[in-house]
Design an enzyme around this catalytic site. Structure first.
Site, mmCIF file in Angstrom:
data_model
loop_
_atom_site.group_PDB
_atom_site.id
_atom_site.type_symbol
_atom_site.label_atom_id
_atom_site.label_comp_id
_atom_site.label_asym_id
_atom_site.label_seq_id
_atom_site.Cartn_x
_atom_site.Cartn_y
_atom_site.Cartn_z
ATOM 1 N N ASP A 726 1.050 -1.136 -0.087
ATOM 2 C CA ASP A 726 0.066 0.041 -0.150
ATOM 3 C C ASP A 726 1.034 1.243 0.002
ATOM 4 O O ASP A 726 2.086 1.155 0.447
ATOM 5 C CB ASP A 726 -0.989 -0.056 1.195
HETATM 6 C C1 BGC Z 1 -5.042 3.287 0.060
HETATM 7 C C2 BGC Z 1 -5.154 2.381 -1.192
HETATM 8 C C3 BGC Z 1 -4.864 3.168 -2.587
HETATM 9 C C4 BGC Z 1 -3.432 3.934 -2.249
HETATM 10 C C5 BGC Z 1 -3.426 4.571 -3.681
HETATM 11 C C6 BGC Z 1 -3.501 4.361 -0.010
HETATM 12 O O1 BGC Z 1 -3.807 5.255 0.732
HETATM 13 O O2 BGC Z 1 -4.947 2.584 1.403
HETATM 14 O O3 BGC Z 1 -6.283 1.736 -0.942
HETATM 15 O O4 BGC Z 1 -4.883 2.310 -3.350
HETATM 16 O O5 BGC Z 1 -3.390 4.826 -1.413
HETATM 17 O O6 BGC Z 1 -4.076 5.693 -3.601
#
Ligand code: BGC
Length: 807
Positions: A726
Site C-alpha cells: 500500500d
Molecule cells: C490506500 C490504497 C490506495 C492507495 C493509492 C492508499 O492510501 O490505502 O487503497 O489504493 O492509497 O491511492
C-alpha cells in the site's frame, strides 16, 4: 501535504490532481450496468404496504440529501471525476411515475443552492451535511397537499479515519430527528431512505413504530444513484438487495466494540465470531436486521428440487424457486450449514453458497444449483485440539444444510455426515500470535439444552522459528551474464524472462522493485496513482514498459472523467455475481481506454466493526460472500488483459492508526475469516497484482510479512502474481536479519514493489538501502532477481498486448 519521505501525500495528490480531462463517452450498456447494480444493491428493510408508490400518489421529499446526495464516500475509493451524477431529486424528476410536491422541492432547491456544503480535505471530510431546519407549519402544509413523505438521510465515511459514535456520523443529528418527528407527526405514510456507504445506527426506527411505513438502505449507488432509487420507489424494479452484514440494535452489541480503534493494537478477541457468526450463536435477540435480509415486492417459495448430492468433494444443492407474488422479481437463494461443535467449537450457522435467480414473472419457476466444496465447512485447528495442529479438519458429525431467506430464516433441507474426523489439508503454523501478546479468545460450547455458551481460552502462540523458515527457503540465484538483451526477445519467445534478468545490472534490478517515486507519475496516464516496471530509462530502452496503476474500487481515479460505480457494499448487496462480472468487464475495457494496466481494486477487507471508515469500499462481514464477489470483480476487470489488485492483504479492519496498529488475532480467525475471501479470490480469479496492508498482523507490517506473502499466499495458495505495498511503507530493520532494512526486508518477505516508490528508500549506499544491504551480504542477489522475474512477468503480459473490446 507531504509524507515523511518528502513525497506528495494523498492530500497533496488530490489538490494537484484537480484538473479534469475528458476522453470519450461511456457506453449506454456500461451506464445500464451501473444503474442495474445500484438498483439491485438497494435493500428494503421495512414495508408496510406503502411501496411501490402508487402512480398518482403525491410525494413530498424531505432532507437536503435529495439534492446533495452522497454518491460514494471519500478517499482513494471515492475520488472519481464522474461525468455526471443523478441525485435523488434528478432521478425522481426524470421519472414520470412521480407526482412531486413542487413547492417543497423549490424550498429545498433554493436552500441547498445557498448552503453549498464544504467537502473538506483529506481525512477531514464531512460525515454528513447539516439539515435544512423545518417548522411545523411547513410540514403541515406539505402533508395537506400530498399523500406520502420520503425522508432522506445521508452519511459519508472515508479513508484514514473512522465513523464516529456521534450525531452526524453513526447516530442521527438532532435536526434529522426533528425532521423525522415533524414528518411522522403530519404524514400518514412515511418512507425513509438511507444514503450511506457504511451502516449507521437504526435503533431509532422502532421508536416511530407504525409511523414509518417503509425503510430503504440505498447505500451509495454511484453516478446512477437517483435513477436506481427511482426504479425501486416506482416499482419498475422489485427490490432484491440483501444485507451483507448484520445490523444490531446498538453499537455496543457488536462483538468487536470493546476491541476496536486501538492506536497500538487490537486483540481480535471475538476470534471467528465476527458479524452473524457471533450474533446467531450467542446474541440473536440484539439483531435488528440479520445478515442476508431484504424484502421484495413479490413473494417467493424456495425448496429442494431434488435431493442434495454429496460426492467425494462437493455438495450440490438444487433449489426450485417460484415467484408466488404478483410482480416480477429476483430472489437470492442462500444456503447455510451448521457444523457439529466437536472439540473446536463452531458458529451456529455459516454461509455455504448463494445465487440470484433471473427475473421471474409471477408463477414462474427456476431451478438453481448451489455448489460448494465439502472442505468449505472445515475448521482450522490452530491449537491441536483434534490432534492435528495446523490442519483444516472436518470434525465428525452431521453438517446440517439449511436453506435461507436470510441467516435467521433458515430451514433444514439435508445433511452431510462426516463419519470420522477428516483432515482436509495439513499445513504449517504461520502468523500465530507472539507469545508476549497472547490474549483470551472467545470459543463456543453447547449446553445440554442446545444453547451456545460463551467461553474464553488463551490463543495459541507462535512456536515456529521464522528465521529458520526463511533461510530454509531462499531462492536459487540466476547465473548472471554480460549479454545485452532486449525484452522484445522475451515477448517473441526467443529468450526467457530469466535469461533477460541474468543480464540486468543492480540499478535496473533495484528499479524493478519500486515505483517511479510519485503519484501522478509522468510515465503514466494523468492522475495515476503511480507507475512501476520501466521506471528508468535503461529499462525502457530495453523494452520494459512502465505499468500504470490507478485507484480504485468505485471507479477510475484519474484526471479523466470516469464512470462512478456504486460503492463496494452496494455492489455486494446485489448478491448478483454475473451482473458484477459484467459491470467489471466494462470497467476493464475503460482501463484500456484510459491508459491504466492495474486497477487498485477490489477492496475486500472484512467488515469487522461497523465504524471502520472504509467499510463502504468493502463487501461484507462474511468471507465467503466477500470471496465470491471479489472473484466476479477480478474476472471482469481482467477480461481485456488488464489487472485487478485486490487489497489490503490483510486485516486492514480499521482506518485510524492504520500505519501503527497491530491486528492481533489467532491463526484460526486469520485463516477462517480474514484470509478466506482472499483465498477464494486468488484461487478462482488469479489476480495478477495484489496489495498488502498498512497495518501490522501479529507484530509484522503487511509489507514485511514473509509468512503472509511467502508461506500462505505463494506457498499454500500458489499465487504467482505481483505483490505491491500500500502507498509508501514504514521504515524498519528485519528483526531476524539485521542487515536487512526497508526494501531489503520487504523483498525477502516476497513483497515485490514499493509503491509509489520512496526517495528515502532509493539505492544510494549508506542509508539502509537495498544496495547497501546487498553489498554488506544481507539481501541476496537471488531474492532481488526473484522480484524482478515476478514484475517482468506482468510486464510481459502487458507487452503481449491487451485485448480490445469488440462488443
Ligand atoms: C490506500 C490504497 C490506495 C492507495 C493509492 C492508499 O492510501 O490505502 O487503497 O489504493 O492509497 O491511492
Amino acid at each position: 501535504m507531504t509524507d515523511q519521505t518528502g513525497m506528495l501525500s494523498q492530500e497533496g495528490f488530490i489538490k494537484a490532481n484537480n484538473q479534469t480531462l475528458k476522453l470519450g463517452e461511456l457506453s449506454p450498456e456500461y451506464i445500464r450496468a451501473c444503474r442495474d447494480a445500484a438498483t439491485e444493491g438497494i435493500v428494503l428493510l421495512e414495508n408496510k404496504g406503502v411501496l411501490p408508490l402508487l402512480v398518482d400518489a403525491k410525494l413530498s421529499v424531505f432532507g437536503r440529501i435529495q439534492y446533495d446526495y452522497f454518491y460514494v464516500s471519500y478517499g482513494s475509493g471515492g475520488d472519481v471525476k464522474k461525468p455526471y451524477a443523478i441525485s435523488l431529486m434528478d432521478g425522481l424528476k426524470a421519472n414520470p411515475h412521480f407526482n412531486l410536491n413542487d413547492k417543497l422541492n423549490e424550498i429545498y432547491e433554493k436552500w441547498c443552492a445557498k448552503n453549498i456544503p464544504d467537502e473538506g480535505e483529506w481525512g477531514t471530510w464531512p460525515t454528513h451535511f447539516e439539515e435544512m431546519p423545518l417548522n411545523d407549519a411547513l410540514v403541515k402544509e406539505a402533508a395537506a397537499m400530498s399523500d406520502v413523505a420520503l425522508v432522506v438521510i445521508g452519511r459519508s465515511a472515508g479513508e484514514d479515519r473512522e465513523s464516529l459514535l456521534a450525531p452526524g456520523s453513526f447516530y442521527l443529528t438532532d435536526s434529522e430527528l426533528e425532521m423525522l418527528n415533524l414528518v411522522t407527526d403530519h404524514f400518514d405514510q412515511v418512507v425513509v431512505l438511507i444514503d450511506a456507504g457504511n451502516t449507521i445506527d437504526l435503533s431509532w426506527v422502532k421508536n416511530y413504530g407504525d409511523k414509518i411505513d417503509a425503510l430503504l438502505y440505498a447505500w451509495q449507488g454511484g453516478m446512477e444513484s437517483g435513477n436506481a432509487v427511482a426504479d425501486i420507489l416506482s416499482g419498475a424494479v422489485s427490490p432484491s438487495g440483501k444485507l451483507t452484514s448484520t445490523i444490531a440494535q446498538h453499537y455496543e452489541d457488536y462483538p468487536t466494540a470493546r476491541n476496536f480503534g486501538g492506536e497500538v493494537f487490537n486483540n481480535y478477541a471475538e476470534d471467528i465470531y465476527v458479524g452473524y457468526r457471533y450474533f446467531e450463536t450467542f446474541a440473536k435477540e440484539v439483531v435488528l436486521y440479520p445478515f442476508g435480509y431484504g424484502l421484495s415486492y413479490t413473494a417467493f417459495s424456495a425448496s429442494l428440487a431434488e435431493p442434495i448430492t454429496v460426492d467425494a468433494n462437493q455438495v450440490l444443492v438444487p433449489i426450485k424457486v417460484t415467484n408466488k407474488g404478483k410482480v416480477p422479481g429476483k430472489h437470492v437463494v442462500q444456503v447455510y450449514y451448521s457444523a457439529p461443535q466437536g472439540v473446536l467449537g463452531k458458529p451456529a450457522v455459516e454461509l455455504a453458497g448463494f445465487t440470484k435467480t433471473s427475473l421471474l414473472a409471477p408463477d414462474e419457476s427456476e431451478v438453481v444449483m448451489i455448489t460448494f466444496d465439502k472442505t468449505l465447512m472445515a475448521s482450522y485447528d490452530d491449537a491441536g485440539k483434534t490432534g492435528h495442529k495446523s490442519a483444516w479438519v472436518l470434525e465428525a458429525g452431521d453438517y446440517e444444510i439449511l436453506l435461507g431467506g436470510d441467516v435467521r430464516r433458515v430451514e433444514p433441507i439435508g445433511k452431510v455426515t462426516v463419519e470420522a474426523l477428516k483432515i482436509c489439508e495439513q499445513l504449517t503454523e504461520a502468523v500465530a500470535v507472539e507469545p508476549a501478546h497472547a490474549f483470551d479468545r472467545l470459543v463456543a460450547s453447547q449446553a445440554a439444552d442446545g444453547r451456545f455458551v460463551q467461553a474464553w481460552e488463551k490463543t495459541p502462540v507462535r512456536t515456529v522459528n521464522l528465521k529458520e523458515r526463511i533461510l530454509a527457503n531462499l531462492p536459487a540465484q540466476i547465473a548472471t551474464t554480460e549479454a545485452d538483451l532486449h525484452f522484445d526477445d522475451v515477448v517473441s519467445g526467443k529468450i526467457t524472462i530469466k535469461d533477460f534478468v541474468a543480464t540486468l545490472n543492480m540499478d535496473e534490478l533495484e528499479a524493478l522493485t519500486r515505483g517511479d517515486y510519485i503519484m501522478n507519475s509522468p510515465l503514466g496516464a494523468p492522475g495515476n496513482a503511480g507507475t512501476f516496471g520501466g521506471v528508468i530509462k535503461s529499462l525502457r530502452d530495453k523494452g520494459v514498459v512502465p505499468i500504470t496503476t490507478s485507484d480504485g474500487p468505485s471507479g477510475l481515479r484519474l484526471q479523466y472523467e470516469s464512470a462512478l460505480l456504486p460503492c463496494g457494499t452496494a455492489l455486494a448487496s446485489t448478491w448478483n455475481l454475473p451482473l458484477l462480472k459484467e459491470l467489471a468487464t466494462f470497467q476493464g475495457a475503460e482501463l484500456t481506454e484510459k491508459g491504466t494496466e492495474v486497477l487498485l481494486a477490489p477492496g475486500m477487507n472484512i467488515m469487522r466493526d461497523p465504524l471502520c471508515g472504509r467499510n463502504f469500499e468493502y463487501f461484507s462481514e462474511d468471507p465467503i460472500l466477500t470471496g465470491h464477489v471479489a472473484t466476479a470483480m477480478v474476472q471482469g476487470l481482467q477480461t481485456y488483459g488488464n489487472s485487478a489488485c485486490p487489497k489490503h492483504f490483510a486485516c486492514n479492519n480499521q482506518e485510524k492508526f492504520r500505519n501503527t496498529h497491530d491486528s492481533r488475532l489467532s491463526e484460526r480467525a486469520l485463516r477462517e475469516i480474514y484470509l478466506k475471501g482472499f483465498e477464494i479470490c486468488i484461487k478462482e480469479s488469479n489476480p495478477k497484482n495484489l496489495m498488502t496492508a498498512y497495518n501490522k498482523i501479529n507484530g509484522v507490517w503487511g509489507h514485511y510479512h514473509y509468512e503472509l506473502c511467502m508461506t500462505i499466499l505463494r506457498g499454500e495458495w500458489g499465487y504467482l502474481g505481483n505483490i505491491v505495498t500500500d502507498w509508501w511503507m514504514q521504515e524498519a530493520v528485519d528483526p531476524d536479519f539485521e542487515l536487512l532494512t526497508n526494501d531489503a526486508y520487504r523483498i525477502r518477505a516476497g513483497v515485490d514493489v514499493l509503491m509509489p516508490g520512496g526517495k528515502h528508500f532509493a539505492a544510494t549506499a549508506g542509508d539502509g538501502s537495498l544496495l547497501e544491504s546487498y553489498e554488506k551480504g544481507g539481501i541476496t542477489l537471488a531474492e532481488i532477481q526473484r522480484t524482478a522475474v515476478t514484475v517482468l512477468k506482468f510486464v510481459l503480459h502487458v507487452r503481449k498486448g491487451k485485448k480490445v473490446r469488440t462488443t
